[in-house]
Design a protein around this motif. Structure first.
Motif, mmCIF file in Angstrom:
data_model
loop_
_atom_site.group_PDB
_atom_site.id
_atom_site.type_symbol
_atom_site.label_atom_id
_atom_site.label_comp_id
_atom_site.label_asym_id
_atom_site.label_seq_id
_atom_site.Cartn_x
_atom_site.Cartn_y
_atom_site.Cartn_z
ATOM 1 N N GLY A 52 0.715 -1.166 -0.035
ATOM 2 C CA GLY A 52 -0.073 0.028 0.153
ATOM 3 C C GLY A 52 0.825 1.155 -0.040
ATOM 4 O O GLY A 52 0.419 2.304 -0.563
ATOM 5 N N ASP A 53 1.871 1.394 0.763
ATOM 6 C CA ASP A 53 2.871 2.393 1.005
ATOM 7 C C ASP A 53 4.172 1.676 0.968
ATOM 8 O O ASP A 53 4.647 1.585 2.158
ATOM 9 N N GLY A 54 4.915 1.644 -0.173
ATOM 10 C CA GLY A 54 6.153 1.086 0.142
ATOM 11 C C GLY A 54 6.820 0.731 -1.367
ATOM 12 O O GLY A 54 5.876 0.405 -1.996
ATOM 13 N N SER A 55 8.199 0.878 -1.513
ATOM 14 C CA SER A 55 8.540 0.296 -2.700
ATOM 15 C C SER A 55 8.615 -1.098 -2.927
ATOM 16 O O SER A 55 8.264 -2.000 -1.908
ATOM 17 N N VAL A 56 8.622 -1.706 -4.164
ATOM 18 C CA VAL A 56 8.802 -3.099 -4.447
ATOM 19 C C VAL A 56 9.744 -3.408 -5.378
ATOM 20 O O VAL A 56 9.939 -2.755 -6.424
ATOM 21 N N ARG A 57 10.491 -4.643 -4.849
ATOM 22 C CA ARG A 57 11.848 -4.909 -5.568
ATOM 23 C C ARG A 57 11.782 -6.384 -5.698
ATOM 24 O O ARG A 57 11.429 -7.154 -4.909
ATOM 25 N N ALA A 58 11.844 -6.913 -6.929
ATOM 26 C CA ALA A 58 11.967 -8.505 -7.134
ATOM 27 C C ALA A 58 12.961 -8.677 -8.262
ATOM 28 O O ALA A 58 13.243 -8.039 -9.406
ATOM 29 N N GLU A 59 13.870 -9.756 -8.187
ATOM 30 C CA GLU A 59 14.775 -10.234 -9.055
ATOM 31 C C GLU A 59 14.607 -11.847 -8.957
ATOM 32 O O GLU A 59 14.861 -12.581 -8.058
ATOM 33 N N VAL A 60 13.652 -12.182 -9.875
ATOM 34 C CA VAL A 60 13.331 -13.556 -9.858
ATOM 35 C C VAL A 60 13.297 -14.056 -11.425
ATOM 36 O O VAL A 60 13.226 -13.578 -12.331
ATOM 37 N N SER A 61 12.747 -15.445 -11.338
ATOM 38 C CA SER A 61 12.881 -16.315 -12.685
ATOM 39 C C SER A 61 11.449 -16.783 -12.625
ATOM 40 O O SER A 61 11.168 -17.596 -13.474
ATOM 41 N N SER A 62 10.341 -16.139 -11.945
ATOM 42 C CA SER A 62 8.975 -16.617 -12.367
ATOM 43 C C SER A 62 8.259 -16.441 -13.360
ATOM 44 O O SER A 62 8.745 -15.593 -14.217
ATOM 45 N N ARG A 63 7.470 -17.408 -13.759
ATOM 46 C CA ARG A 63 6.855 -17.460 -14.995
ATOM 47 C C ARG A 63 5.836 -16.526 -15.041
ATOM 48 O O ARG A 63 5.095 -15.818 -16.217
ATOM 49 N N THR A 64 5.143 -16.174 -13.708
ATOM 50 C CA THR A 64 3.889 -15.281 -13.653
ATOM 51 C C THR A 64 4.306 -14.276 -12.657
ATOM 52 O O THR A 64 4.635 -14.739 -11.355
ATOM 53 N N VAL A 65 4.124 -13.025 -12.751
ATOM 54 C CA VAL A 65 4.329 -11.923 -11.907
ATOM 55 C C VAL A 65 3.357 -11.133 -11.840
ATOM 56 O O VAL A 65 3.185 -10.260 -12.867
ATOM 57 N N SER A 86 7.956 3.100 -5.517
ATOM 58 C CA SER A 86 8.591 2.753 -6.775
ATOM 59 C C SER A 86 8.635 1.295 -6.819
ATOM 60 O O SER A 86 8.486 0.778 -5.923
ATOM 61 N N MET A 87 8.754 0.636 -8.289
ATOM 62 C CA MET A 87 8.747 -0.578 -8.495
ATOM 63 C C MET A 87 9.739 -1.013 -9.389
ATOM 64 O O MET A 87 10.205 -0.205 -10.411
ATOM 65 N N HIS A 88 10.570 -2.007 -9.136
ATOM 66 C CA HIS A 88 11.581 -2.487 -10.039
ATOM 67 C C HIS A 88 11.631 -4.125 -10.144
ATOM 68 O O HIS A 88 11.629 -4.715 -9.127
ATOM 69 N N LEU A 89 11.205 -4.512 -11.209
ATOM 70 C CA LEU A 89 10.932 -6.212 -11.315
ATOM 71 C C LEU A 89 12.407 -6.465 -12.339
ATOM 72 O O LEU A 89 12.328 -6.007 -13.606
ATOM 73 N N VAL A 90 12.902 -7.367 -12.017
ATOM 74 C CA VAL A 90 14.120 -7.785 -12.857
ATOM 75 C C VAL A 90 13.570 -9.321 -13.049
ATOM 76 O O VAL A 90 13.792 -10.155 -12.203
#
Length: 268
Positions: free
Chosen positions: A177-190, A198-202
């Motif tokens: 709700g209030d905060g950044s999102v960061r992910a470094e994953v090999s997931s097929r569904t995100v 801010s958001m950063h998806l790798v």
């Protein structure tokens, strides 16, 4: 003395005011001392508590009201059991002594912090280790969440706190709700959502579907080389989409931002 105070002349009527003044002064000293001790950090707890809980099935819900969380999936964790480590520091100047509780209700781990008073300063952190093969749902009211090592479904929702996920290949759903999102994953569904942050998806493997939405904050999505069916929009911010487009691709990326720059690019 009380009767005298009621019949004193106007020149002596100030005497009853002194007691409240002294009380206020004393309270100020107490509050000042308490404030000088503010800044409790769970990291200062040199003797964390450890506890194991039985897990009856292949799913776990972590229900936390006010704590930083670290959730780890490990091959070394015995099946049918989770291990929890707890760090806690807290002070209350005027009020009940602070405390934290933990309990297991079926497949739900309930973590609570009780910290209230005139000046309350508390900090808690929990590390939860689960065996491989367990799908985990995190429901947090207030606190950052870090997760690592998942091969099964992982869902993280926090009302107020950042989210960080690494080394994960299972289906992934992230919401803050209030905060950044960061992910470094090999997931097929995100699927990822941030109300304010801010958001950063790798993505380290070509995904089937990526869906992201940010109300207020920049979004960056790094994708492996390949062609994608991309659908993007931003209410107030620049767009920079540089991945190859293919409207017939089975690899779909949808990204929305209300206010912030949107970048979809090929990872270096």
């Amino acid at each position: 003395m009380t009767a005298t105070a009621r019949t004193t002349s106007p020149t002596r009527r100030s005497r009853p005011v002194r007691a409240p003044a002294l009380v206020l002064a004393g309270a100020a000293v107490v509050l000042g001392a308490a404030l000088s001790a503010c800044g409790a950090s769970a990291a200062d707890d040199d003797e964390p508590e450890h506890r194991a809980f039985d897990l009856p099935g292949a799913s776990l819900t972590v229900d936390s009201d006010d704590s930083a969380l670290e959730i780890v999936a490990s091959d070394e964790q015995p099946e049918g059991e989770i291990t929890v480590t707890r760090w806690f520091q807290g002070t209350v100047a005027i009020g009940s002594d602070p405390k934290v509780t933990w309990s297991m209700d079926g497949d739900r781990l309930v973590l609570r912090e009780h910290c209230s008073g005139v000046v309350a300063d508390c900090s808690a952190k929990h590390r939860v280790v689960v065996p491989r093969g367990v799908a985990v749902t995190v429901e947090s009211d207030d606190g950052s969440v870090r997760a690592d090592g998942f091969r099964d479904a992982l869902s993280v929702r926090t009302k107020d706190g950042s989210v960080r996920v690494t080394d994960t290949s299972g289906p992934l759903e992230l919401r803050s709700g209030d905060g950044s999102v960061r992910a470094e994953v090999s997931s097929r569904t995100v699927r990822a959502h941030s109300g304010d942050g801010s958001m950063h998806l790798v993505l380290t493997a070509v995904p089937d579907r990526v869906e992201s939405r940010s109300g207020d904050g920049s979004t960056t999505i790094d994708l492996p080389r390949g062609a994608y069916r991309v659908d993007t929009s931003t209410g107030d911010g620049a767009e920079d989409v540089s991945v190859p487009h293919d409207d017939s691709s089975s690899h779909v990326v949808t990204a929305r931002t209300g206010d912030g720059k949107l970048t979809v690019r090929t990872a270096n």
